[in-house]
Scaffold this active site. Structure first.
Site, PDB file in Angstrom:
ATOM      1  N   GLY A  28       1.420  20.812  16.374  1.00 41.41           N
ATOM      2  CA  GLY A  28       1.866  19.599  17.064  1.00 41.41           C
ATOM      3  C   GLY A  28       3.362  19.374  17.042  1.00 41.41           C
ATOM      4  N   SER A  31       0.839  -1.204   0.000  1.00 42.71           N
ATOM      5  CA  SER A  31       0.000   0.000   0.000  1.00 42.71           C
ATOM      6  C   SER A  31       0.875   1.256   0.000  1.00 42.71           C
ATOM      7  CB  SER A  31      -0.941   0.005   1.211  1.00 42.71           C
ATOM      8  OG  SER A  31      -0.220  -0.192   2.411  1.00 42.71           O
ATOM      9  N   THR A  32       2.018   1.173   0.664  1.00 41.47           N
ATOM     10  CA  THR A  32       2.968   2.298   0.576  1.00 41.47           C
ATOM     11  C   THR A  32       4.377   1.810   0.226  1.00 41.47           C
ATOM     12  OG1 THR A  32       3.318   2.179   2.982  1.00 41.47           O
ATOM     13  CG2 THR A  32       1.728   3.808   2.206  1.00 41.47           C
ATOM     14  N   ALA A  61       3.053  -0.208   8.907  1.00 45.90           N
ATOM     15  CA  ALA A  61       2.197   0.758   9.599  1.00 45.90           C
ATOM     16  C   ALA A  61       1.886   1.957   8.720  1.00 45.90           C
ATOM     17  CB  ALA A  61       2.898   1.254  10.868  1.00 45.90           C
ATOM     18  N   LYS A  82       0.774   3.600  18.020  1.00 43.85           N
ATOM     19  CA  LYS A  82       2.042   2.879  18.253  1.00 43.85           C
ATOM     20  C   LYS A  82       2.192   2.546  19.736  1.00 43.85           C
ATOM     21  CE  LYS A  82       4.141   2.604  14.213  1.00 43.85           C
ATOM     22  NZ  LYS A  82       4.854   1.418  13.699  1.00 43.85           N
ATOM     23  N   HIS A  85       8.740  14.502   5.042  1.00 45.78           N
ATOM     24  CA  HIS A  85       9.946  14.615   5.867  1.00 45.78           C
ATOM     25  C   HIS A  85      10.947  15.625   5.318  1.00 45.78           C
ATOM     26  CE1 HIS A  85       8.631  10.510   7.376  1.00 45.78           C
ATOM     27  NE2 HIS A  85       8.526  11.336   8.384  1.00 45.78           N
ATOM     28  N   LEU A  86      11.607  16.256   6.259  1.00 42.54           N
ATOM     29  CA  LEU A  86      12.458  17.402   5.929  1.00 42.54           C
ATOM     30  C   LEU A  86      13.589  17.071   4.953  1.00 42.54           C
ATOM     31  CD1 LEU A  86      13.248  20.335   6.453  1.00 42.54           C
ATOM     32  CD2 LEU A  86      14.552  19.550   8.447  1.00 42.54           C
ATOM     33  N   TYR A 132      -1.386   8.837  15.455  1.00 44.15           N
ATOM     34  CA  TYR A 132      -0.262   7.987  15.046  1.00 44.15           C
ATOM     35  C   TYR A 132       0.515   7.507  16.277  1.00 44.15           C
ATOM     36  CZ  TYR A 132       4.434   6.797  13.547  1.00 44.15           C
ATOM     37  OH  TYR A 132       5.633   6.167  13.401  1.00 44.15           O
TER      38      TYR A 132
HETATM   39  N1  UDP Z   1       9.966  20.645   8.533  1.00 46.99           N
HETATM   40  C1  UDP Z   1       9.989  21.848   7.860  1.00 46.99           C
HETATM   41  N2  UDP Z   1       9.573  21.867   6.558  1.00 46.99           N
HETATM   42  C2  UDP Z   1       9.129  20.755   5.900  1.00 46.99           C
HETATM   43  C3  UDP Z   1       9.114  19.524   6.593  1.00 46.99           C
HETATM   44  C4  UDP Z   1       9.536  19.501   7.907  1.00 46.99           C
HETATM   45  O1  UDP Z   1      10.373  22.882   8.405  1.00 46.99           O
HETATM   46  O2  UDP Z   1       8.736  20.862   4.731  1.00 46.99           O
HETATM   47  C5  UDP Z   1      10.400  20.593   9.924  1.00 46.99           C
HETATM   48  C6  UDP Z   1       9.347  20.106  10.894  1.00 46.99           C
HETATM   49  O3  UDP Z   1       8.562  21.176  11.356  1.00 46.99           O
HETATM   50  C7  UDP Z   1      10.201  19.479  12.003  1.00 46.99           C
HETATM   51  C8  UDP Z   1      11.442  18.982  11.260  1.00 46.99           C
HETATM   52  O4  UDP Z   1      11.455  19.655  10.009  1.00 46.99           O
HETATM   53  O5  UDP Z   1      10.597  20.464  12.911  1.00 46.99           O
HETATM   54  C9  UDP Z   1      11.426  17.484  10.995  1.00 46.99           C
HETATM   55  O6  UDP Z   1      10.171  17.164  10.419  1.00 46.99           O
HETATM   56  P1  UDP Z   1       9.880  15.768   9.754  1.00 46.99           P
HETATM   57  O7  UDP Z   1       8.510  15.821   9.180  1.00 46.99           O
HETATM   58  O8  UDP Z   1      11.005  15.403   8.847  1.00 46.99           O
HETATM   59  O9  UDP Z   1       9.948  14.742  10.976  1.00 46.99           O
HETATM   60  P2  UDP Z   1       9.150  14.715  12.381  1.00 46.99           P
HETATM   61  O10 UDP Z   1      10.089  15.338  13.375  1.00 46.99           O
HETATM   62  O11 UDP Z   1       7.883  15.466  12.225  1.00 46.99           O
HETATM   63  O12 UDP Z   1       8.963  13.269  12.620  1.00 46.99           O
END
Ligand code: UDP
Length: 315
Positions: free
Chosen positions: A278, A34-35, A72, A142, A184-185, A138
């Site tokens: 969040g 699925s992913t 998951a 978990k 993800h960043l 989420y």
């Molecule tokens: N982040 C951001 N811009 C994006 C994606 C993520 O500034 O386009 C920030 C996000 O707010 C967090 C950090 O990067 O502070 C890591 O986010 P990610 O979604 O990679 O992982 P998470 O910590 O949420 O599991």
């Protein structure tokens, strides 16, 4: 060992599958795709395209000695809008898997848990005895499975380990992150460098951190994979261990962007956006427990190296 890897066609599961095959284990991947991606399952592992809910016949056929469970749903924002999918896949799906294991007397499991089980921390680095107050479905789903494993250990003699991942990044065995919906960043920054996106939005520059952006603990997927192999044989029957997995150092969003600029040579334009709901200011793991108990030592603690490994497979 005969091992079943649930979710072995996904990012982390596929890397661990490759490591298990390289170590000589007999591996079956159970994944409904699925992913995940069928082509992420290395040669030498068998793929059963089946969901967690329907896993019983596969376990009856394979009769594994141990299970590694990565399968998951993992998007925080979606978990708030479609909680049913998270309770169904992550919780009911895991229950079906544990029951399928019990039916064939397989009682050894390593489970992919998450830092999201802790929610907003009172203290960083976060230790395993920190309160668990997830702030989204989420993380709650978990945590429910972590509780499930504790009771299966006590009541049914399971030997279980929950590994609570912080921010997993990088690549190993030529396998990196490939999500249809990328949030993800590091992969997003690299997509900008690859010309697939115009810019990266920085979610908040007004956090109480040195440069105002959020701090996270980026752990290399190869180090994470090592931890799974160590965890596989660690617990005895009736034991459920919980370990945090991070590299113990926090890096800010701005530092990640700078590392991605250095690795790619691309300017990676950024746009300042509002905070993402969040998002805690700082999430950094204490991984002292797994280091002390299992002798785990992360080998890739340098951010530029982690980003470079991700970039090498993204191009
Ligand atoms: N982040 C951001 N811009 C994006 C994606 C993520 O500034 O386009 C920030 C996000 O707010 C967090 C950090 O990067 O502070 C890591 O986010 P990610 O979604 O990679 O992982 P998470 O910590 O949420 O599991």
């Amino acid at each position: 060992m005969r091992v079943l890897v649930a979710g072995g066609a996904g990012y982390i599961g596929s890397v661990v599958t490759a490591a298990l095959v390289a170590d000589g284990h007999e591996v079956t991947v159970l994944d409904d795709l699925s992913t995940g991606h069928a082509d992420a399952v290395v040669e030498g592992a068998r793929l059963a395209q089946v969901s967690l809910h329907d896993s019983a016949p596969v376990l009856a056929d394979v009769r594994p000695d141990a299970v590694l469970h990565f399968a998951a749903r993992s998007l925080v924002a979606v978990s708030q809008q479609q909680p049913e999918d998270y309770w169904s896949t992550n919780v009911a799906g895991s229950l079906a898997l544990l029951e399928a294991m019990r039916a064939v007397d397989c009682r050894r499991i390593v489970f992919s848990s998450t830092a999201a089980t802790y929610g907003e921390p009172d203290q960083v680095p976060i230790r395993e005895d920190a309160p668990t107050r997830p702030t989204n479905t989420y993380g709650a789903s978990k945590l429910a499975v972590d509780h499930m494993l504790t009771s299966y250990a006590v009541a049914h003699g399971f030997a279980a380990v929950s590994l609570r991942y912080f921010n997993v990044a990088g690549a190993a065995f030529g396998l990196g992150e490939r999500h249809a919906t990328e949030t993800h960043l590091i992969p997003l920054a690299l997509q900008v460098a690859a010309g697939q996106r115009e810019s990266l939005t920085v979610f908040g520059r007004d956090y109480p951190t040195p440069d105002g952006t959020c701090i996270r603990d980026y752990v290399h997927v190869g180090d994470l994979s090592d931890a799974h192999l160590l965890a596989l044989s660690a617990p005895s029957a009736g034991e459920h261990r919980i370990y945090n997995l991070g590299n113990g150092t926090g890096f800010s969003v701005q530092e990640v962007v700078d590392a991605a600029r250095e690795v790619t040579g691309h300017e990676i334009p950024t746009v300042d956006g509002p905070r993402r709901p969040g998002d805690p200011a700082q999430l950094v793991a204490s991984s002292d427990l797994i280091r002390a108990d299992l002798g785990w030592t992360p080998r890739h603690t340098d951010l530029v190296g982690i980003v470079r490994d991700a970039w090498d497979v993204a191009r």
